[in-house]
Design a protein around this motif. Sequence first.
Motif, mmCIF file in Angstrom:
data_model
loop_
_atom_site.group_PDB
_atom_site.id
_atom_site.type_symbol
_atom_site.label_atom_id
_atom_site.label_comp_id
_atom_site.label_asym_id
_atom_site.label_seq_id
_atom_site.Cartn_x
_atom_site.Cartn_y
_atom_site.Cartn_z
ATOM 1 N N VAL A 28 25.498 19.628 64.734
ATOM 2 C CA VAL A 28 26.289 18.396 64.588
ATOM 3 C C VAL A 28 26.399 17.781 65.995
ATOM 4 C CG1 VAL A 28 28.467 17.414 63.739
ATOM 5 C CG2 VAL A 28 27.548 19.491 62.677
ATOM 6 N N PRO A 29 25.429 16.937 66.374
ATOM 7 C CA PRO A 29 25.332 16.524 67.783
ATOM 8 C C PRO A 29 26.532 15.734 68.295
ATOM 9 C CG PRO A 29 23.690 15.390 66.410
ATOM 10 C CD PRO A 29 24.315 16.434 65.556
ATOM 11 N N GLU A 30 27.337 15.186 67.381
ATOM 12 C CA GLU A 30 28.490 14.390 67.835
ATOM 13 C C GLU A 30 29.494 15.229 68.622
ATOM 14 O OE1 GLU A 30 27.256 14.274 64.693
ATOM 15 O OE2 GLU A 30 26.388 12.257 64.703
ATOM 16 N N HIS A 31 29.522 16.551 68.405
ATOM 17 C CA HIS A 31 30.438 17.399 69.199
ATOM 18 C C HIS A 31 30.111 17.234 70.686
ATOM 19 C CE1 HIS A 31 32.077 20.376 66.054
ATOM 20 N NE2 HIS A 31 31.319 19.535 65.375
ATOM 21 N N ALA A 32 28.829 17.433 71.024
ATOM 22 C CA ALA A 32 28.436 17.387 72.448
ATOM 23 C C ALA A 32 28.517 15.955 72.986
ATOM 24 C CB ALA A 32 27.025 17.944 72.606
ATOM 25 N N GLN A 33 28.237 14.972 72.120
ATOM 26 C CA GLN A 33 28.282 13.581 72.584
ATOM 27 C C GLN A 33 29.712 13.149 72.923
ATOM 28 O OE1 GLN A 33 25.897 12.360 69.057
ATOM 29 N NE2 GLN A 33 24.760 11.112 70.509
ATOM 30 N N LEU A 34 30.656 13.540 72.061
ATOM 31 C CA LEU A 34 32.050 13.190 72.366
ATOM 32 C C LEU A 34 32.546 13.989 73.575
ATOM 33 C CD1 LEU A 34 34.516 11.512 71.592
ATOM 34 C CD2 LEU A 34 35.269 13.400 70.130
ATOM 35 N N ALA A 35 32.034 15.220 73.719
ATOM 36 C CA ALA A 35 32.450 16.047 74.863
ATOM 37 C C ALA A 35 32.124 15.337 76.177
ATOM 38 C CB ALA A 35 31.774 17.413 74.813
ATOM 39 N N TRP A 36 31.000 14.617 76.225
ATOM 40 C CA TRP A 36 30.675 13.924 77.480
ATOM 41 C C TRP A 36 31.749 12.886 77.818
ATOM 42 C CZ3 TRP A 36 28.316 15.027 81.617
ATOM 43 C CH2 TRP A 36 28.273 14.057 82.615
ATOM 44 N N ILE A 37 32.167 12.135 76.788
ATOM 45 C CA ILE A 37 33.223 11.139 77.025
ATOM 46 C C ILE A 37 34.480 11.852 77.533
ATOM 47 C CG2 ILE A 37 34.716 9.395 75.901
ATOM 48 C CD1 ILE A 37 31.787 8.493 76.071
ATOM 49 N N PHE A 38 34.807 12.993 76.912
ATOM 50 C CA PHE A 38 36.022 13.719 77.314
ATOM 51 C C PHE A 38 35.875 14.336 78.712
ATOM 52 C CE2 PHE A 38 37.704 14.475 72.705
ATOM 53 C CZ PHE A 38 38.021 13.126 72.622
ATOM 54 N N ILE A 80 33.264 8.431 63.608
ATOM 55 C CA ILE A 80 34.302 8.600 64.644
ATOM 56 C C ILE A 80 33.672 8.476 66.031
ATOM 57 C CG2 ILE A 80 35.932 10.281 65.665
ATOM 58 C CD1 ILE A 80 36.738 11.047 62.805
ATOM 59 N N LEU A 81 32.482 9.045 66.201
ATOM 60 C CA LEU A 81 31.816 8.894 67.507
ATOM 61 C C LEU A 81 31.465 7.421 67.758
ATOM 62 C CD1 LEU A 81 30.604 10.434 70.006
ATOM 63 C CD2 LEU A 81 28.396 10.042 68.893
ATOM 64 N N ARG A 82 30.933 6.732 66.730
ATOM 65 C CA ARG A 82 30.549 5.316 66.923
ATOM 66 C C ARG A 82 31.761 4.479 67.328
ATOM 67 N NH1 ARG A 82 26.923 3.059 69.247
ATOM 68 N NH2 ARG A 82 28.511 1.692 70.022
ATOM 69 N N LYS A 83 32.877 4.739 66.657
ATOM 70 C CA LYS A 83 34.095 3.990 66.961
ATOM 71 C C LYS A 83 34.558 4.299 68.403
ATOM 72 C CE LYS A 83 37.823 1.552 66.065
ATOM 73 N NZ LYS A 83 37.787 0.128 66.329
#
Length: 342
Positions: free
Chosen positions: A90-100, A326-329
């Motif tokens: 589920v790649p959105e985990h790592a993608q949101l982690a970068w923002i965090f 949620i990631l897109r938003k």
Amino acid sequence: MSESAFTPRVFSGIQPTGNLHLGNYLGAMKRFVDMQGQDFETIYCMVDLHAVTVWQDPKDLMKSTRELCAGFIAAGIDPEQSILINQSQVPEHAQLAWIFNCVARMGWMQRMTQWKDKAGKNQQNASLGLFAYPALMAADILVYHATHVPVGEDQKQHLELTRDIAIKFNHDYGVDFFPETEPVIEGAATRVMSLRDGSKKMSKSDVSDASRINLTDDADAIAKKIRKAKTDPEALPSEAKGLEERPEARNLVNIYAALNEQSVDQVLADVGGKQFSEFKPMLADLAVSKLAPISTEMARLMDNQDEIDKILARGSQRAREITAPILRKTYDIVGMVPPVSL
Ligand code: AQP
């Protein structure tokens, strides 16, 4: 934002680093099963991206991930009712982690006791991933807008940091987008201790196999480890306050209470005054009756790995229906240009 604005949703994870033990079962998995039956959407994760923050042999990681999935199901997680995933699918985990990573502050991370414990004196040689671990954990939770996270006591500080990241993101961008997630740390066994040392947490990485009961242990191994567990020479007290200065005794009573779904006071009302020579066989019988069916079922499921892989693939499809929007938003809030259709 008030919590009621969010769908009640539970997320939690376990690292597929092998040696799944009684602490993971009582502190986490059993609680996951309890929450599955309540009014929540439930998402449970094998956090393989967290596992590689310290060295993992690739073959062992694959086996441990499938074994953990088998453990979840054997413990009572229904892959239809809950969503079961491994994090890397589920790649959105790592993608949101970068923002965090860009929201969290260095000082916050440096205060994390797990970072200090795991990096030890050799912080310069620890991976950057190990340092950033709590930001990925915050992303795991918030990419689902999860409202509740059942965990053991040791994860309390990471959940406080998850709330800090949500609050700072909402504040910096002037939005009410991420919830302030509630930790759920409940029951008699939120911190199961080593069977060899009542001051140390039962842990996968303890070099002594006798320190923990593994979920793959058979009945003989479970009984032997309990028989040899460190205790003191006194009889059991009749009230919980009599356990205050007796960490090993308290641990065994807590384990009994959690396995038998009783309070510590109820257990002591029955066993107060007994010697360990009498209590340990009672605990061994109880542990075998609760854990042996799990290890048998895990072994059966591990004989059908294709089925496990399909469960994980289906889980990630279902998960991405939640995480992708949620990631897109989040990207929209941050100001990232969305891709247009060509
Ligand atoms: N001893 C414990 N008692 C109660 N709960 C525990 N948990 C872990 N140990 C205990 C809970 O299990 C969940 C998953 O833990 P994890 O695998 O993600 O990480 P961990 O805490 O690092 O596990 P270990 O066994 O302690 O591994 P090592 O040895 O690598 O440090 C979490 O909810 C955790 O609270």
